[in-house]
Design a protein around this motif. Structure first.
Motif, PDB file in Angstrom:
ATOM      1  N   LYS A   1      26.228  -0.218  -5.536  1.00  0.00           N
ATOM      2  CA  LYS A   1      26.563  -1.218  -4.518  1.00  0.00           C
ATOM      3  C   LYS A   1      25.517  -1.212  -3.405  1.00  0.00           C
ATOM      4  O   LYS A   1      25.007  -0.167  -3.019  1.00  0.00           O
ATOM      5  CB  LYS A   1      27.939  -0.922  -3.904  1.00  0.00           C
ATOM      6  CG  LYS A   1      29.094  -1.081  -4.858  1.00  0.00           C
ATOM      7  CD  LYS A   1      29.378  -2.528  -5.148  1.00  0.00           C
ATOM      8  CE  LYS A   1      30.643  -2.675  -6.001  1.00  0.00           C
ATOM      9  NZ  LYS A   1      30.845  -4.064  -6.432  1.00  0.00           N
ATOM     10  N   ARG A   2      25.229  -2.392  -2.906  1.00  0.00           N
ATOM     11  CA  ARG A   2      24.316  -2.516  -1.771  1.00  0.00           C
ATOM     12  C   ARG A   2      25.106  -2.344  -0.477  1.00  0.00           C
ATOM     13  O   ARG A   2      26.219  -2.836  -0.358  1.00  0.00           O
ATOM     14  CB  ARG A   2      23.636  -3.887  -1.781  1.00  0.00           C
ATOM     15  CG  ARG A   2      22.708  -4.076  -2.966  1.00  0.00           C
ATOM     16  CD  ARG A   2      22.171  -5.480  -3.046  1.00  0.00           C
ATOM     17  NE  ARG A   2      23.178  -6.374  -3.590  1.00  0.00           N
ATOM     18  CZ  ARG A   2      23.039  -7.703  -3.663  1.00  0.00           C
ATOM     19  NH1 ARG A   2      21.952  -8.273  -3.216  1.00  0.00           N
ATOM     20  NH2 ARG A   2      23.987  -8.436  -4.170  1.00  0.00           N
ATOM     21  N   ASN A   3      24.525  -1.644   0.480  1.00  0.00           N
ATOM     22  CA  ASN A   3      25.159  -1.495   1.788  1.00  0.00           C
ATOM     23  C   ASN A   3      24.294  -2.182   2.848  1.00  0.00           C
ATOM     24  O   ASN A   3      23.281  -2.808   2.522  1.00  0.00           O
ATOM     25  CB  ASN A   3      25.416  -0.026   2.124  1.00  0.00           C
ATOM     26  CG  ASN A   3      24.129   0.798   2.112  1.00  0.00           C
ATOM     27  OD1 ASN A   3      23.082   0.338   2.565  1.00  0.00           O
ATOM     28  ND2 ASN A   3      24.202   2.019   1.600  1.00  0.00           N
ATOM     29  N   ILE A   4      24.660  -2.044   4.110  1.00  0.00           N
ATOM     30  CA  ILE A   4      23.950  -2.746   5.177  1.00  0.00           C
ATOM     31  C   ILE A   4      22.479  -2.337   5.256  1.00  0.00           C
ATOM     32  O   ILE A   4      21.592  -3.161   5.500  1.00  0.00           O
ATOM     33  CB  ILE A   4      24.668  -2.523   6.537  1.00  0.00           C
ATOM     34  CG1 ILE A   4      24.027  -3.395   7.608  1.00  0.00           C
ATOM     35  CG2 ILE A   4      24.649  -1.051   6.933  1.00  0.00           C
ATOM     36  CD1 ILE A   4      24.811  -3.407   8.917  1.00  0.00           C
ATOM     37  N   TYR A   5      22.186  -1.059   5.001  1.00  0.00           N
ATOM     38  CA  TYR A   5      20.806  -0.587   5.045  1.00  0.00           C
ATOM     39  C   TYR A   5      20.023  -1.100   3.838  1.00  0.00           C
ATOM     40  O   TYR A   5      18.860  -1.480   3.946  1.00  0.00           O
ATOM     41  CB  TYR A   5      20.766   0.944   5.086  1.00  0.00           C
ATOM     42  CG  TYR A   5      21.569   1.515   6.224  1.00  0.00           C
ATOM     43  CD1 TYR A   5      21.117   1.414   7.539  1.00  0.00           C
ATOM     44  CD2 TYR A   5      22.797   2.127   6.005  1.00  0.00           C
ATOM     45  CE1 TYR A   5      21.858   1.928   8.601  1.00  0.00           C
ATOM     46  CE2 TYR A   5      23.544   2.640   7.054  1.00  0.00           C
ATOM     47  CZ  TYR A   5      23.073   2.535   8.344  1.00  0.00           C
ATOM     48  OH  TYR A   5      23.813   3.030   9.381  1.00  0.00           O
ATOM     49  N   THR A   6      20.686  -1.097   2.689  1.00  0.00           N
ATOM     50  CA  THR A   6      20.055  -1.592   1.468  1.00  0.00           C
ATOM     51  C   THR A   6      19.669  -3.053   1.620  1.00  0.00           C
ATOM     52  O   THR A   6      18.589  -3.468   1.212  1.00  0.00           O
ATOM     53  CB  THR A   6      21.005  -1.417   0.272  1.00  0.00           C
ATOM     54  OG1 THR A   6      21.453  -0.061   0.214  1.00  0.00           O
ATOM     55  CG2 THR A   6      20.333  -1.764  -1.036  1.00  0.00           C
ATOM     56  N   HIS A   7      20.564  -3.845   2.210  1.00  0.00           N
ATOM     57  CA  HIS A   7      20.290  -5.274   2.387  1.00  0.00           C
ATOM     58  C   HIS A   7      19.025  -5.497   3.198  1.00  0.00           C
ATOM     59  O   HIS A   7      18.228  -6.383   2.893  1.00  0.00           O
ATOM     60  CB  HIS A   7      21.477  -5.972   3.063  1.00  0.00           C
ATOM     61  CG  HIS A   7      22.598  -6.280   2.131  1.00  0.00           C
ATOM     62  ND1 HIS A   7      22.510  -7.230   1.138  1.00  0.00           N
ATOM     63  CD2 HIS A   7      23.849  -5.765   2.032  1.00  0.00           C
ATOM     64  CE1 HIS A   7      23.644  -7.294   0.466  1.00  0.00           C
ATOM     65  NE2 HIS A   7      24.480  -6.418   0.989  1.00  0.00           N
ATOM     66  N   ARG A   8      18.830  -4.704   4.228  1.00  0.00           N
ATOM     67  CA  ARG A   8      17.630  -4.852   5.063  1.00  0.00           C
ATOM     68  C   ARG A   8      16.363  -4.565   4.268  1.00  0.00           C
ATOM     69  O   ARG A   8      15.371  -5.289   4.371  1.00  0.00           O
ATOM     70  CB  ARG A   8      17.706  -3.896   6.256  1.00  0.00           C
ATOM     71  CG  ARG A   8      18.768  -4.265   7.279  1.00  0.00           C
ATOM     72  CD  ARG A   8      18.815  -3.230   8.384  1.00  0.00           C
ATOM     73  NE  ARG A   8      20.007  -3.406   9.211  1.00  0.00           N
ATOM     74  CZ  ARG A   8      20.521  -2.456   9.966  1.00  0.00           C
ATOM     75  NH1 ARG A   8      19.966  -1.257  10.002  1.00  0.00           N
ATOM     76  NH2 ARG A   8      21.594  -2.688  10.696  1.00  0.00           N
TER      77      ARG A   8
ATOM     78  N   LYS B   1      31.061  -7.747  -6.021  1.00  0.00           N
ATOM     79  CA  LYS B   1      30.369  -8.088  -4.779  1.00  0.00           C
ATOM     80  C   LYS B   1      29.361  -6.991  -4.399  1.00  0.00           C
ATOM     81  O   LYS B   1      29.672  -5.818  -4.442  1.00  0.00           O
ATOM     82  CB  LYS B   1      31.380  -8.284  -3.647  1.00  0.00           C
ATOM     83  CG  LYS B   1      30.737  -8.694  -2.326  1.00  0.00           C
ATOM     84  CD  LYS B   1      31.794  -9.030  -1.295  1.00  0.00           C
ATOM     85  CE  LYS B   1      31.170  -9.286   0.064  1.00  0.00           C
ATOM     86  NZ  LYS B   1      30.146 -10.336   0.050  1.00  0.00           N
ATOM     87  N   ASP B   2      28.161  -7.425  -4.069  1.00  0.00           N
ATOM     88  CA  ASP B   2      27.078  -6.529  -3.648  1.00  0.00           C
ATOM     89  C   ASP B   2      26.586  -5.599  -4.751  1.00  0.00           C
ATOM     90  O   ASP B   2      25.997  -4.557  -4.467  1.00  0.00           O
ATOM     91  CB  ASP B   2      27.478  -5.714  -2.414  1.00  0.00           C
ATOM     92  CG  ASP B   2      27.601  -6.592  -1.177  1.00  0.00           C
ATOM     93  OD1 ASP B   2      26.839  -7.565  -1.078  1.00  0.00           O
ATOM     94  OD2 ASP B   2      28.451  -6.298  -0.322  1.00  0.00           O
ATOM     95  N   ASP B   3      26.804  -5.963  -6.010  1.00  0.00           N
ATOM     96  CA  ASP B   3      26.224  -5.183  -7.105  1.00  0.00           C
ATOM     97  C   ASP B   3      24.705  -5.302  -7.071  1.00  0.00           C
ATOM     98  O   ASP B   3      24.161  -6.325  -6.643  1.00  0.00           O
ATOM     99  CB  ASP B   3      26.726  -5.696  -8.460  1.00  0.00           C
ATOM    100  CG  ASP B   3      28.060  -5.095  -8.850  1.00  0.00           C
ATOM    101  OD1 ASP B   3      28.565  -4.249  -8.095  1.00  0.00           O
ATOM    102  OD2 ASP B   3      28.599  -5.478  -9.901  1.00  0.00           O
ATOM    103  N   SER B   4      24.032  -4.277  -7.546  1.00  0.00           N
ATOM    104  CA  SER B   4      22.561  -4.279  -7.562  1.00  0.00           C
ATOM    105  C   SER B   4      22.028  -4.914  -8.834  1.00  0.00           C
ATOM    106  O   SER B   4      21.399  -4.273  -9.664  1.00  0.00           O
ATOM    107  CB  SER B   4      22.032  -2.856  -7.405  1.00  0.00           C
ATOM    108  OG  SER B   4      22.277  -2.391  -6.113  1.00  0.00           O
ATOM    109  N   ALA B   5      22.305  -6.203  -9.000  1.00  0.00           N
ATOM    110  CA  ALA B   5      21.692  -7.021 -10.047  1.00  0.00           C
ATOM    111  C   ALA B   5      20.852  -8.046  -9.303  1.00  0.00           C
ATOM    112  O   ALA B   5      21.385  -9.014  -8.758  1.00  0.00           O
ATOM    113  CB  ALA B   5      22.759  -7.694 -10.900  1.00  0.00           C
TER     114      ALA B   5
ATOM    115  N   LYS C   1      16.892   6.917  -0.418  1.00  0.00           N
ATOM    116  CA  LYS C   1      17.054   6.680   1.024  1.00  0.00           C
ATOM    117  C   LYS C   1      17.718   5.329   1.271  1.00  0.00           C
ATOM    118  O   LYS C   1      17.316   4.317   0.715  1.00  0.00           O
ATOM    119  CB  LYS C   1      15.675   6.726   1.702  1.00  0.00           C
ATOM    120  CG  LYS C   1      15.722   6.525   3.204  1.00  0.00           C
ATOM    121  CD  LYS C   1      14.326   6.686   3.793  1.00  0.00           C
ATOM    122  CE  LYS C   1      14.269   6.265   5.246  1.00  0.00           C
ATOM    123  NZ  LYS C   1      15.196   6.936   6.115  1.00  0.00           N
ATOM    124  N   ASP C   2      18.741   5.344   2.129  1.00  0.00           N
ATOM    125  CA  ASP C   2      19.428   4.122   2.554  1.00  0.00           C
ATOM    126  C   ASP C   2      20.015   3.324   1.397  1.00  0.00           C
ATOM    127  O   ASP C   2      19.957   2.099   1.368  1.00  0.00           O
ATOM    128  CB  ASP C   2      18.486   3.222   3.376  1.00  0.00           C
ATOM    129  CG  ASP C   2      18.138   3.857   4.716  1.00  0.00           C
ATOM    130  OD1 ASP C   2      18.959   4.641   5.231  1.00  0.00           O
ATOM    131  OD2 ASP C   2      17.052   3.574   5.247  1.00  0.00           O
TER     132      ASP C   2
END
Length: 199
Positions: free
Chosen positions: A107-114, A134-138, A157-158
């Motif tokens: 899953k992507r989080n707020i840091y990953t999105h950036r 939702k927010d899967d890393s595809a 990291k992040d």
């Protein structure tokens, strides 16, 4: 740091050999310096190939075969291999009619999105990330940033690194049945087995 020191030493040998050494010693010093530089380059190249062996196809595709604006699709996921008495635990896929190992995409989080925004990542619109996905890393990453993405992902990291969430969602809180008891599995211990890169 070691390579920098050796390169400087090689350059000094060549400089001294070409400027200050006697006629007899000059060719030998220059030759030794050139040999040392070429050896360092070859050793560094072999080391880079060894460190990147599992992703050489991706590197070749991104650096030599793909257009710089071409997108590379990534699906970053993990699986649990749970074996008891020579039998594997499989769970029913929530979207497709088949059984699989426990696990799914990170899953992507707020840091990953950036970070993904900086890498110009785009969602895979054919596999919309809504509901449980939702927010899967595809995602799609431009070829010019694909290796940067892999390097960042491998640092951990992040990004999500704790796999308990997916184990809980699929095995304890699962739609079909509550396969395992939350009381019996308040957490799980697991060991890393291997990474598989496909392209």
């Amino acid at each position: 740091m070691r390579y920098i020191f050796q390169l400087i030493l090689s350059a000094v040998l060549i400089f001294i050999g070409s400027q200050f050494a006697s006629e007899e010693l000059r060719p030998e010093l220059v030759r030794e310096g050139i040999i040392l530089i070429l050896t360092l380059i070859v050793v560094d190249l072999i080391g880079a190939i060894y460190r990147n062996y599992n992703r050489m196809r991706l590197i070749i595709k991104c650096w030599f075969l793909a257009r710089k604006d071409e997108d590379i699709r990534f699906s970053m996921s993990y699986l649990y291999r749970i074996k008891v008495n020579d039998k594997y635990l499989l769970v029913k896929n929530s979207n497709w009619n088949h059984y699989q190992f426990v696990g799914s995409k990170y899953k992507r989080n707020i840091y990953t999105h950036r970070i993904l925004k900086d890498l110009e990542a785009k969602d895979d619109l054919k596999l919309k990330t809504c509901g449980p996905m939702k927010d899967d890393s595809a995602i799609f990453i431009p070829a010019k940033n694909a290796i940067k993405f892999m390097d960042w992902f491998n640092t951990k990291k992040d990004r999500e690194i704790f796999h308990w969430r997916e184990f809980y969602e699929e095995s304890i809180e699962g739609k079909a049945t509550h396969i395992l008891s939350r009381k019996s599995f308040p957490y799980v211990n697991y060991n890393y087995m291997s990474s598989v890169i496909t392209s």
